[in-house]
Enzyme design. Structure first.
Site: not given
Length: 746
Positions: A31, A77, A121
């Site tokens: 990670r 993931h 968006y």
């Protein structure tokens, strides 16, 4: 029911230790830290690969980030959408990355700390650089693919990145017990460094730095400790000092402007606002009187922070002050930690490039083995077709005499004519001599008739020659490391020509910023604080002219120096310090500023017991008295400290400070309890203690009783009296008793 043989006995501490180590390694490897080969964390790698798989290429339309994030989370993931979107956003921000890897469309945040719009968006697609340099050879079996988290998909263990991304884009991450912080570098310089290493694997750090001069931050700026970079790049650890770039421009009326056009990399985000506030603070605290105005005129074109200064200002001194007192000069802590060979390791710049070059040789070896295998397959088929063209009449005869494809293929491969009807003995003899391979036989059977046209046969011969040329080329590359190095270098030079950008960060040895603080002219002032807690200082003359109004309107009036500190003692046993210079200085009718805003004092949580300038108490002894009648004397010098808040006394649980005041040995103290008990003692009988002590008992209180007030009596004072119910008690007439007695009832 559990039986003894089904129970596993183990030490609890061992289970915890193993579990924590497993967790830590998972965070470190899976990670938080980048892989030294592709310079990417798993979340970045998976996001880029998912975009590649979805076909969101640089020459294709943008796709919604929510689509990319959702697909990445579902396939590769499973750690939440916020981490994936954050990684995607950062890879699109050219002010954070040396080379942005994602082409973002929409609001992807700003250098001033504005966050990106919601993923529903914004849109994104891969950059041409990413597609060309980071993902181009995934179809050539150059890296291993491993199962995803639920083993329903395959994902690349590492991306086939052709340049040292870990240096070009840098990296930052916090794991368990370790962290990485690698600065970005110039694309062209890093490629030059890789080529230099490939030509001379024994190159040292100093020689490498002839190519890679130092970090190249996307925000520009100036690295000021050039001589320390050698040590930093040798060890992989150290501190890089960076400054913003400041230019001087002429303004209206002959005034000069300091214009900040580049900022330190560490100032990205909210630190720009902090810098502006720090400059305001310098003006408000009168550290400088040269700054007239400051405005942030930054735009998409770049950073532009304008500081307007007075005429005759020492520009160099002011610049040095900004470097010293604000984030305009900062340090970047380098820790070049990466996952190398499956374990975290701190690497210098040469070892980093060594790992990258070894990875490039591995990629090239696998790539050209794959290409060679394809060319050999093609050669086999081409040779079969060429051979077939020479005996095409026989092949047509075999096909016409066959009952099915299986018989025809067997004849082409082994010469078996058992089930083939041929026209002549001669044809049979020729057919029995045929020995095409399986691939060749399949290709012949699938060949279309137009391939027999003369020009097509010529094209086939030409393709065969080209295939032979490729085979020789690939075999030379695979058998000769020097040839492979030339191929890799040629590719790197192409990338440099297409994508390299000029260096943005200057590297130099700059002198340490030194500025002379203007000495504050010491003067007498009057501190005024009204009953609402608004405080200010005014000139002594202004106070004298308005003495009557000032005395009426204000709760505290103190004469002091402007260089002194005000000590605020509270009932919670705390002392808060306030510099007189931090107080607004102005006219008598100015409102002032709440004292809560200028110091750590909080009027909603504690009550002010005593307030005085430090100069008035430094040489004296302060008497502390609490509600439970604990008394002590403390030297005023103990409160001459730098801390804004310090414990003035130690309190027992539930106790509160009732009285603080300087006293002399000749003074008398009168304690009054809630049950109207009075005790008068000599101040000299109270022992001197440290501020950290509780003190001694001053009055023996009855059960449920506590002190309500403490009075200070001096020889020169007028008689002091207090009214108890309908009686008036004159304190000066009380009999002087011993400390720690009950006192008298009044």
């Amino acid at each position: 029911m559990l039986t003894e043989d089904r129970l596993i006995h183990t030490e609890y501490s061992e289970v915890m230790q193993k579990s924590y180590i497993d967790y830590a390694m998972s965070v470190i490897i899976s990670r938080a830290l980048p892989d030294v080969r592709d310079g990417l964390k798993p979340v970045q790698r998976r996001t880029l690969y998912d975009m590649y798989e979805l076909g969101i290429r640089y020459d294709k339309p943008y796709r919604k980030c929510a689509r990319i994030v959702g697909d990445t989370m579902g396939k590769y993931h499973p750690h939440g959408d916020s981490s994936i979107y954050e990684a995607l956003v950062v890879m699109a921000q050219d002010f954070k990355k040396g080379m942005a890897l994602v082409d973002g469309h929409g609001n992807f945040g700003s250098i001033e700390g504005d966050g990106a719009a919601a993923m529903r968006y914004t849109e994104a697609r891969l950059k041409k650089l990413t597609q060309d340099v980071y993902l181009s050879d995934l179809d050539k079996d150059v890296v291993d693919f491993v199962p995803n988290f639920d083993e329903t998909e395959k994902e690349p263990e590492v991306l086939p990145v052709k340049v040292p991304n870990i240096l070009i884009n840098g990296a930052e991450g916090i794991a368990v017990g370790m962290a990485t912080n690698i600065p970005p570098h110039n694309f062209g310089e890093v490629i030059d460094g890789v080529i230099a290493y490939m030509k001379n694997p024994d190159i040292n750090t100093e020689q490498m730095m002839e190519y890679i001069k130092g970090p190249d931050f996307p925000t520009g700026g100036i690295v000021t400790n050039k001589d320390e970079l050698l040590s930093i790049y040798s060890t992989g650890m150290g501190k890089i000092k960076i400054r913003g770039k400041v230019e001087v421009e002429k303004g209206k009326g002959g005034r000069e402007h300091l214009v900040i056009t580049e900022i330190p990399y560490t100032m990205i985000g909210l630190n720009i606002g902090k810098f502006l506030n720090d400059v305001y603070g310098l003006v408000e605290s009168k550290k400088t009187t040269d700054i007239v105005d400051i405005s942030n005129q930054s735009s998409k074109e770049g950073i532009r922070i304008v500081i307007e200064v007075k005429k005759g200002t020492d520009i160099e001194n002011l610049k040095n002050m900004l470097y010293k007192k604000t984030k305009l000069e900062d340090t970047f802590g380098v820790n070049m930690l990466a996952v190398a060979d499956g374990r975290p390791e701190t690497l210098g710049i040469v070892p980093l490039i060594r790992h990258h070059v070894n990875f490039q040789y591995e990629l090239a070896t696998r790539k050209y083995k794959t290409l060679l295998a394809k060319e050999l397959d093609k050669k086999e088929i081409q040779e079969g077709l060429i051979k077939a063209c020479d005996v095409i009449d026989l092949i047509i005869e075999i096909l016409r005499g066959s009952k099915n494809v299986k018989d025809a293929k067997a004849c082409l491969m082994t010469g078996d004519i058992t089930n083939i009807r041929l026209k002549s003995k001669k044809s049979e003899e020729k057919a029995m001599q045929l020995r095409f391979t399986e691939r060749q036989a399949s290709a012949i059977l699938e060949m279309r008739l137009y391939k027999l046209i003369g020009l097509e046969i010529e094209a086939l011969m030409k393709d065969h020659d080209e295939t032979l040329k490729h085979i020789a080329e690939y075999e030379d590359i695979l058998s000769n490391r020097a040839t492979m190095a030339k191929v890799i270098i040629k590719e790197l030079e192409r990338y440099k020509k297409e994508y390299a950008m000029p260096r943005r960060t200057a590297i130099e040895n700059a002198a340490e910023a030194v500025f002379e603080e203007k000495k504050i002219e010491e003067m007498d002032v009057v501190f005024l604080m009204d009953r609402f807690g608004y405080a200010k200082t005014i000139d002594v003359g202004a106070y004298e002219r308005n003495k009557e109004a000032a005395d009426t309107e204000n709760r505290y009036i103190l004469r002091c120096k402007n260089t002194d500190k005000i000590c605020i003692f509270t009932d919670r046993g705390q002392m808060h310090l306030l510099k007189v210079l931090d107080l607004p200085y102005g006219k008598f009718r100015d409102k002032g500023t709440p004292i809560d805003n200028l110091s750590n004092y909080n009027s909603s949580e504690e009550n002010l017991v005593y307030i005085a300038p430090m100069a008035d108490i430094r040489q004296k002894k302060l008497l502390f008295g609490t509600k439970t009648a604990m008394l002590k004397l403390v030297s005023g010098a103990e409160f001459d400290v730098a801390k804004r808040t310090t414990a003035a006394t130690k309190l027992n649980e539930g106790d509160m400070v009732l009285f603080v005041h300087p006293v002399a040995e000749s003074d008398h103290i009168v304690m009054q309890s809630a049950k109207d008990m009075f005790l008068r003692i000599e101040a000299g009988t109270i022992p001197e203690k440290k501020k950290g002590a509780v003190g001694v008992r001053g009055m023996r209180l009855a059960s449920g009783d506590q002190l309500e007030a403490i009075y200070l009596l001096r020889e020169e004072d007028e008689p002091v009296s207090v009214r108890i119910k309908d009686k008036e008690v004159v304190l000066n007439r009380l009999h002087v008793a011993n400390r720690d007695t009950k006192g008298v009832k009044r």
